[in-house]
Design an enzyme around this catalytic site. Structure first.
Site, PDB file in Angstrom:
ATOM      1  N   ASP A  98       0.852  -1.185   0.000  1.00 22.14           N
ATOM      2  CA  ASP A  98       0.000   0.000   0.000  1.00 22.14           C
ATOM      3  C   ASP A  98       0.894   1.244   0.000  1.00 22.14           C
ATOM      4  O   ASP A  98       1.580   1.517   0.983  1.00 22.14           O
ATOM      5  CB  ASP A  98      -0.854  -0.039   1.285  1.00 22.14           C
ATOM      6  CG  ASP A  98      -2.182   0.652   1.129  1.00 22.14           C
ATOM      7  OD1 ASP A  98      -2.208   1.715   0.486  1.00 22.14           O
ATOM      8  OD2 ASP A  98      -3.185   0.149   1.670  1.00 22.14           O
ATOM      9  N   ASP A 198      -2.707   4.708  -2.473  1.00 22.97           N
ATOM     10  CA  ASP A 198      -3.695   5.291  -1.565  1.00 22.97           C
ATOM     11  C   ASP A 198      -4.084   6.709  -1.993  1.00 22.97           C
ATOM     12  O   ASP A 198      -3.216   7.511  -2.344  1.00 22.97           O
ATOM     13  CB  ASP A 198      -3.081   5.327  -0.156  1.00 22.97           C
ATOM     14  CG  ASP A 198      -4.049   5.798   0.904  1.00 22.97           C
ATOM     15  OD1 ASP A 198      -5.013   5.071   1.168  1.00 22.97           O
ATOM     16  OD2 ASP A 198      -3.828   6.893   1.472  1.00 22.97           O
ATOM     17  N   GLU A 241      -6.504   3.815  -5.610  1.00 22.51           N
ATOM     18  CA  GLU A 241      -7.662   4.147  -4.779  1.00 22.51           C
ATOM     19  C   GLU A 241      -8.117   5.535  -5.189  1.00 22.51           C
ATOM     20  O   GLU A 241      -7.481   6.536  -4.862  1.00 22.51           O
ATOM     21  CB  GLU A 241      -7.327   4.131  -3.280  1.00 22.51           C
ATOM     22  CG  GLU A 241      -8.590   4.195  -2.437  1.00 22.51           C
ATOM     23  CD  GLU A 241      -8.448   4.922  -1.107  1.00 22.51           C
ATOM     24  OE1 GLU A 241      -9.306   4.721  -0.236  1.00 22.51           O
ATOM     25  OE2 GLU A 241      -7.518   5.727  -0.941  1.00 22.51           O
ATOM     26  N   HIS A 314     -10.996  -2.206   4.921  1.00 21.77           N
ATOM     27  CA  HIS A 314     -10.670  -1.703   6.262  1.00 21.77           C
ATOM     28  C   HIS A 314     -11.287  -0.327   6.514  1.00 21.77           C
ATOM     29  O   HIS A 314     -11.174   0.206   7.607  1.00 21.77           O
ATOM     30  CB  HIS A 314      -9.147  -1.609   6.398  1.00 21.77           C
ATOM     31  CG  HIS A 314      -8.569  -0.557   5.491  1.00 21.77           C
ATOM     32  ND1 HIS A 314      -8.697  -0.605   4.124  1.00 21.77           N
ATOM     33  CD2 HIS A 314      -7.919   0.592   5.768  1.00 21.77           C
ATOM     34  CE1 HIS A 314      -8.138   0.473   3.598  1.00 21.77           C
ATOM     35  NE2 HIS A 314      -7.652   1.211   4.569  1.00 21.77           N
ATOM     36  N   ASP A 315     -11.884   0.260   5.487  1.00 25.22           N
ATOM     37  CA  ASP A 315     -12.445   1.607   5.613  1.00 25.22           C
ATOM     38  C   ASP A 315     -13.958   1.628   5.781  1.00 25.22           C
ATOM     39  O   ASP A 315     -14.546   2.713   5.865  1.00 25.22           O
ATOM     40  CB  ASP A 315     -12.104   2.436   4.373  1.00 25.22           C
ATOM     41  CG  ASP A 315     -10.683   2.987   4.419  1.00 25.22           C
ATOM     42  OD1 ASP A 315     -10.130   3.138   5.522  1.00 25.22           O
ATOM     43  OD2 ASP A 315     -10.127   3.279   3.336  1.00 25.22           O
TER      44      ASP A 315
HETATM   45  O1  TEU Z   1      -8.642   6.200   2.309  1.00 27.56           O
HETATM   46  C1  TEU Z   1      -9.100   7.392   1.738  1.00 27.56           C
HETATM   47  C2  TEU Z   1     -10.464   7.575   2.265  1.00 27.56           C
HETATM   48  O2  TEU Z   1     -10.745   8.327   3.154  1.00 27.56           O
HETATM   49  C3  TEU Z   1     -11.450   6.615   1.729  1.00 27.56           C
HETATM   50  O3  TEU Z   1     -11.790   5.739   2.701  1.00 27.56           O
HETATM   51  C4  TEU Z   1     -12.651   7.303   1.245  1.00 27.56           C
HETATM   52  O4  TEU Z   1     -13.751   6.818   1.937  1.00 27.56           O
HETATM   53  C5  TEU Z   1     -12.859   6.981  -0.170  1.00 27.56           C
HETATM   54  O5  TEU Z   1     -11.763   7.519  -0.872  1.00 27.56           O
HETATM   55  C6  TEU Z   1     -14.172   7.503  -0.676  1.00 27.56           C
HETATM   56  O6  TEU Z   1     -14.217   8.881  -0.802  1.00 27.56           O
HETATM   57  C7  TEU Z   1      -7.302   5.921   2.430  1.00 27.56           C
HETATM   58  C8  TEU Z   1      -7.121   4.714   3.341  1.00 27.56           C
HETATM   59  O7  TEU Z   1      -7.763   3.611   2.775  1.00 27.56           O
HETATM   60  C9  TEU Z   1      -7.601   5.040   4.714  1.00 27.56           C
HETATM   61  O8  TEU Z   1      -7.542   3.946   5.585  1.00 27.56           O
HETATM   62  C10 TEU Z   1      -6.734   6.164   5.226  1.00 27.56           C
HETATM   63  O9  TEU Z   1      -7.172   6.562   6.495  1.00 27.56           O
HETATM   64  C11 TEU Z   1      -6.759   7.364   4.290  1.00 27.56           C
HETATM   65  O10 TEU Z   1      -6.540   6.986   2.939  1.00 27.56           O
HETATM   66  C12 TEU Z   1      -5.670   8.314   4.635  1.00 27.56           C
HETATM   67  O11 TEU Z   1      -4.443   7.750   4.288  1.00 27.56           O
END
Ligand code: TEU
Ligand code: CA
Length: 543
Positions: A98, A198, A241, A314-315
């Protein structure tokens, strides 16, 4: 990227902190992953995505990186990492890392030097003067609070998209980009074969007093990154992502001529029910909206791009609790139904740890049970807005990412077999029933069902190249679709409700076609080819 066998990839996401602890400190570690590789091989996965394992003060569980080239002590050593790559490789499983490149931790050496204007780090972050003692502009960070934080040392504000401990990198500075490309190459040399990038659609920014995301810039940077790192190496799988991506963006990121990634994750689906957005007011998800989203992405991205398929990570809260039914009666059925639904789609399927045993949301009782920085920030924000703490807790319970971060439930033993020690976050009390050892007395284990899905998916080319057609569009609780290519046709029929639905003559083929998979056992015997679709029933039917 054409020849990566993306359709043959089944990617399993591990949240190392919660997977398996081997040294009794209550925190999962790399050795724990090595211990469980046979389990993963049996499942049939081809790649493991590890959420960040790099040196980090852990404000955001590793998404605040303090050194991209070191393993965080709590996870083990570089030697452990090398063994993991090797041991996984023996089982034909590859490792995806990641890359958190939108920001670093405020403890990263680059930031500490940038604060002091030490070259070449002076411009590594987005620094601005305030205006009359106020931040340069308004704007709320994703995890609450202003996007600007005043830095005492440098006497300037820095920009952060997420928590204030996660300052955004300044991609406009060529030296930043150079450093990040070195990071990717370092891990490629360690035989890493996958990268998740990410929050990658936020790297391109036009900065005045306000900061604006600029997707054109993002693509320029990414093309440069690709040219300096994985290039056209077909062994390397990349996923962006992209929280903001529409279908047209996905095409730009992943088209086979000049896309930068093998695939992206789309989040329009994840944002459908208000989970983790605005004031965290979750609403029931009308299946019609889910259908609209899926139909759009499956149809519009067909032959023009590629996406990763997931319902959770995980989110987000656990998929059975969010899209299925986590009651004792329907948990197993609905977990299988969701998997049947997901694995039939075009794109590369992702399994989040524990979903293959039907893990559920946690029964939160107090704000002290939570660990996630975002959840804690949002709780404060809701209380500051005058919300009743009970209601705020309810919203966190529905939406918090910590639902997915409780320890993996391996057995009915102490701490669910995760650790000898009290874990860093509580184990879900349902581990006595829900665990990887419990091979369900009267029902086929969810794990075995996933195995079958994975096998069928690998064996049938139609899941790769077949087109997508929605069936029974007027059915409110049924999500049915057909994948077809020149040689084959498979229908995926799923009931997203606890209602029994009589399809009558709406779908006559059900009575004559071959059922290749179902979460109701009696479907395999022809006597039960009737048109009654039972609660959370799932069918894969060859026409
Ligand atoms: O996530 C970015 C984030 O906030 C996403 O979960 C968001 O919901 C998605 O882009 C929809 O808008 C990443 C990681 O997966 C997360 O765990 C981290 O906390 C975040 O970045 C910050 O690094
Ligand atoms: Ca440990």
């Amino acid at each position: 990227m054409g020849t990566q066998n993306l359709e043959k990839q089944i990617i399993y996401q591990i949240y190392p902190k919660s997977f398996k602890d081997t040294n009794g400190d209550g925190i999962g570690d790399l050795k724990g992953i090595i211990e469980q590789l046979d389990y993963l091989q049996e499942l049939g996965i081809t790649m493991i995505w590890l959420t960040p394992i790099f040196k980090s003060p852990d404000r955001d569980n590793g998404y605040d990186v303090a050194d991209y080239l070191k393993i965080n002590d709590e996870f083990g050593s570089m030697q452990d990492f090398d063994s993991l790559v090797m041991e996984a490789g023996k089982r034909s499983i590859f490792i995806m890392l990641d890359m958190v490149f939108n920001h670093t931790s405020d403890q990263h050496e680059w930031f500490l030097k940038s604060e002091q204007r030490i070259e070449p780090y002076d411009n590594f972050y987005i620094w601005r003067d305030g205006r009359n003692g106020l931040p340069p502009s308004k704007g709320e960070a994703s995890f609450g609070g202003s996007v600007w934080e005043f830095d005492e040392k440098r006497q300037q504000y820095y920009y952060h998209s997420f928590d204030k401990s996660q300052p955004d990198l300044n991609w406009a500075e060529p030296k930043v980009r150079e450093k990040l490309y070195e990071v990717v190459n370092f891990w490629i040399n360690k035989k890493v074969r996958g990268f998740r990038f990410d929050s990658i659609d936020s790297i391109g920014k036009k900065v005045a007093d306000t900061v604006r995301i600029d997707s054109q810039l993002t693509h320029e940077y990414l093309k440069e990154m690709r040219a300096h790192t994985y290039g056209t190496d077909d062994r390397i799988i990349t996923v962006g992502e992209t929280g903001l991506a529409k279908v047209a963006d996905a095409q730009k990121y992943t088209n086979s001529e000049n896309g930068e990634f093998s695939m992206i994750f789309q989040f329009e689906l994840m944002n459908i029910d208000g989970v983790r957005s605005g004031n965290w007011e979750k609403r029931a998800i009308p299946l019609t909206e889910l259908k609209e989203n899926i139909v759009k992405w499956q149809t519009d991205l067909f032959n023009s791009g590629w996406s990763g398929q997931f319902l959770g990570s995980h989110d987000f809260p656990r998929i059975v609790s969010r899209f299925g039914n986590d009651s004792a009666k329907y948990r197993v059925l609905s977990a299988k139904m969701l998997a049947s639904f997901l694995f039939g789609l075009q794109g590369t399927p992702y399994i989040y740890q524990g979903d293959e045993i039907g893990m559920t949301n946690y029964p939160w009782r107090s704000i002290h049970d939570f660990r996630d920085v975002e959840s804690l920030n949002v709780f404060k924000k809701l209380i500051a807005k005058g919300l009743d703490p009970k209601e705020a807790l309810k919203r966190l319970s529905d939406s918090s990412r910590d639902n997915a971060r409780t320890p993996m439930q391996w057995s009915a033993g102490k701490n669910a077999g995760f650790s000898d020690h009290d874990p860093w976050i509580a184990v879900n009390p349902n581990y006595l029933q829900v665990n990887a050892d419990n091979n369900g007395k009267d029902q086929e284990p969810i794990f075995d069902y996933y195995k079958k899905l994975i096998m069928l998916r690998k064996q049938n080319a139609v899941f790769n190249d077949g087109n997508f057609k929605l069936l029974l569009p007027e059915q409110k609780n049924i999500f049915a679709y057909k994948r077809s290519n020149a040689d084959d046709e498979i229908v995926v029929l799923t009931n997203f409700s606890a209602e029994e639905i009589d399809l009558g003559n709406d779908y006559p083929a059900l009575k004559t076609s071959r059922i290749i998979l179902s979460n109701y056992h009696d479907r395999y015997s022809s006597a039960h080819h009737n048109a009654i679709i039972r609660p959370y029933e799932a069918l894969w039917i060859r026409q």
